[in-house]
Design a protein around this motif. Structure first.
Motif, short mmCIF file in Angstrom:
data_model
loop_
_atom_site.label_atom_id
_atom_site.label_comp_id
_atom_site.label_asym_id
_atom_site.label_seq_id
_atom_site.Cartn_x
_atom_site.Cartn_y
_atom_site.Cartn_z
N GLY A 95 12.61 11.76 -4.08
CA GLY A 95 11.86 10.68 -4.49
C GLY A 95 10.68 11.06 -5.33
O GLY A 95 10.28 10.65 -6.52
N ARG A 96 10.00 12.12 -4.82
CA ARG A 96 8.80 12.61 -5.58
C ARG A 96 9.30 13.20 -6.85
O ARG A 96 8.75 13.17 -7.96
CB ARG A 96 8.23 13.74 -4.69
CG ARG A 96 7.04 14.51 -5.44
CD ARG A 96 6.13 15.49 -4.54
NE ARG A 96 5.44 14.67 -3.38
CZ ARG A 96 4.26 13.87 -3.65
NH1 ARG A 96 3.58 14.01 -4.93
NH2 ARG A 96 3.85 13.28 -2.54
N LEU A 97 10.19 14.02 -6.85
CA LEU A 97 10.81 14.81 -8.11
C LEU A 97 11.17 13.68 -9.03
O LEU A 97 10.94 13.81 -10.33
CB LEU A 97 12.07 15.60 -7.64
CG LEU A 97 11.85 17.32 -7.35
CD1 LEU A 97 13.03 17.67 -6.99
CD2 LEU A 97 11.21 17.93 -8.69
N LEU A 98 11.92 12.47 -8.71
CA LEU A 98 12.34 11.58 -9.69
C LEU A 98 11.02 11.06 -10.12
O LEU A 98 11.12 10.76 -11.41
CB LEU A 98 13.24 10.56 -8.99
CG LEU A 98 13.53 9.32 -9.71
CD1 LEU A 98 14.21 9.63 -11.10
CD2 LEU A 98 14.27 8.12 -8.86
N ASN A 123 6.84 -1.25 2.42
CA ASN A 123 7.60 -0.23 2.11
C ASN A 123 6.48 1.07 2.05
O ASN A 123 6.15 1.74 1.05
CB ASN A 123 8.20 -0.07 0.78
CG ASN A 123 9.31 1.09 0.46
OD1 ASN A 123 9.11 1.92 1.20
ND2 ASN A 123 10.00 1.03 -0.44
N LYS A 124 6.39 1.27 3.37
CA LYS A 124 5.22 2.44 3.56
C LYS A 124 5.55 3.72 3.24
O LYS A 124 4.51 4.45 2.40
CB LYS A 124 4.88 2.45 4.99
CG LYS A 124 4.26 1.15 5.59
CD LYS A 124 3.90 1.23 7.11
CE LYS A 124 3.01 0.15 7.43
NZ LYS A 124 3.69 -0.81 8.56
N VAL A 125 6.66 4.16 3.17
CA VAL A 125 7.16 5.46 2.57
C VAL A 125 6.94 5.43 1.06
O VAL A 125 6.34 6.45 0.58
CB VAL A 125 8.55 5.89 3.03
CG1 VAL A 125 9.35 7.06 2.27
CG2 VAL A 125 8.71 5.91 4.36
N ALA A 126 7.25 4.53 0.49
CA ALA A 126 7.06 4.66 -1.24
C ALA A 126 5.66 4.30 -1.53
O ALA A 126 5.04 4.94 -2.29
CB ALA A 126 7.75 3.29 -1.73
N ARG A 127 4.96 3.50 -0.74
CA ARG A 127 3.59 3.43 -1.13
C ARG A 127 2.78 4.71 -0.97
O ARG A 127 1.87 5.01 -1.75
CB ARG A 127 2.90 2.14 -0.18
CG ARG A 127 3.26 0.72 -0.17
CD ARG A 127 2.89 0.01 0.44
NE ARG A 127 1.68 0.12 0.61
CZ ARG A 127 0.54 -0.80 1.47
NH1 ARG A 127 1.40 -1.62 2.21
NH2 ARG A 127 -0.54 -0.55 1.52
#
Length: 161
Positions: A95-98, A123-127
């Motif tokens: 996700g970070r790379l994208l 969406n705590k992971v994405a936030r």
């Protein structure tokens, strides 16, 4: 993880479709205008946004492991959206790379100095990922369910979102 950003191919949409398992997941990923169920063949058209660019993050076997889009919204502003990562690659930095590569491509392609996105409040992971990439919440543009987030590049002085 070795990965590259590339234009999606026909087979990629079949892979992406397999990650969207139900109506709720579809709405949270693609928004209310993309119906569920959908066919992989219909995804390119369903995901079309005016002057939008779509990209896959592919692994060293050229397999799609993530997908995202960007489009210009205002002068100097580009919006990223419809970010999705293969379930097998979640929690591994994909996700970070994208996001890093999509943002870089968006800024170089548009000349923008601000990047925006929307993310569900729960969406705590994405936030957390977006905050670590320099995004901050703009409550005035947020809703009950969705946070509007903005990040500035080093191209211009800090101004209000």
């Amino acid at each position: 993880m070795e990965a590259t950003l590339r234009i999606p191919q026909k087979a990629d949409y079949e892979t992406i479709a397999s990650w969207v398992v139900d109506e709720r997941a579809c709405a949270r990923w693609a928004g209310p205008l993309v119906p569920f169920p959908f066919t992989p063949e219909s995804l390119p058209e369903l995901l079309e946004v005016d002057i939008c660019s779509s990209y896959c993050l592919s692994d060293n076997n050229n397999e799609c492991v993530g997908f995202g889009q960007f489009w210009a919204t205002d002068h100097g502003v580009v919006h990223i959206g419809r970010i999705i990562i293969s379930p097998e690659f979640r929690g591994m930095g994909a996700g970070r790379l994208l996001c890093e590569r999509l943002i870089d491509k968006a800024l170089r392609s548009t000349g923008a100095h601000k990047v925006t996105l929307r993310v569900y409040r729960d969406n705590k992971v994405a936030r957390s990922l977006y905050a670590s990439l320099g995004f901050f919440v703009v409550e005035a543009k947020s809703t009950g369910d969705l946070l509007f987030m903005c990040a500035r590049t080093n191209k211009t002085p800090k101004v209000d979102a």
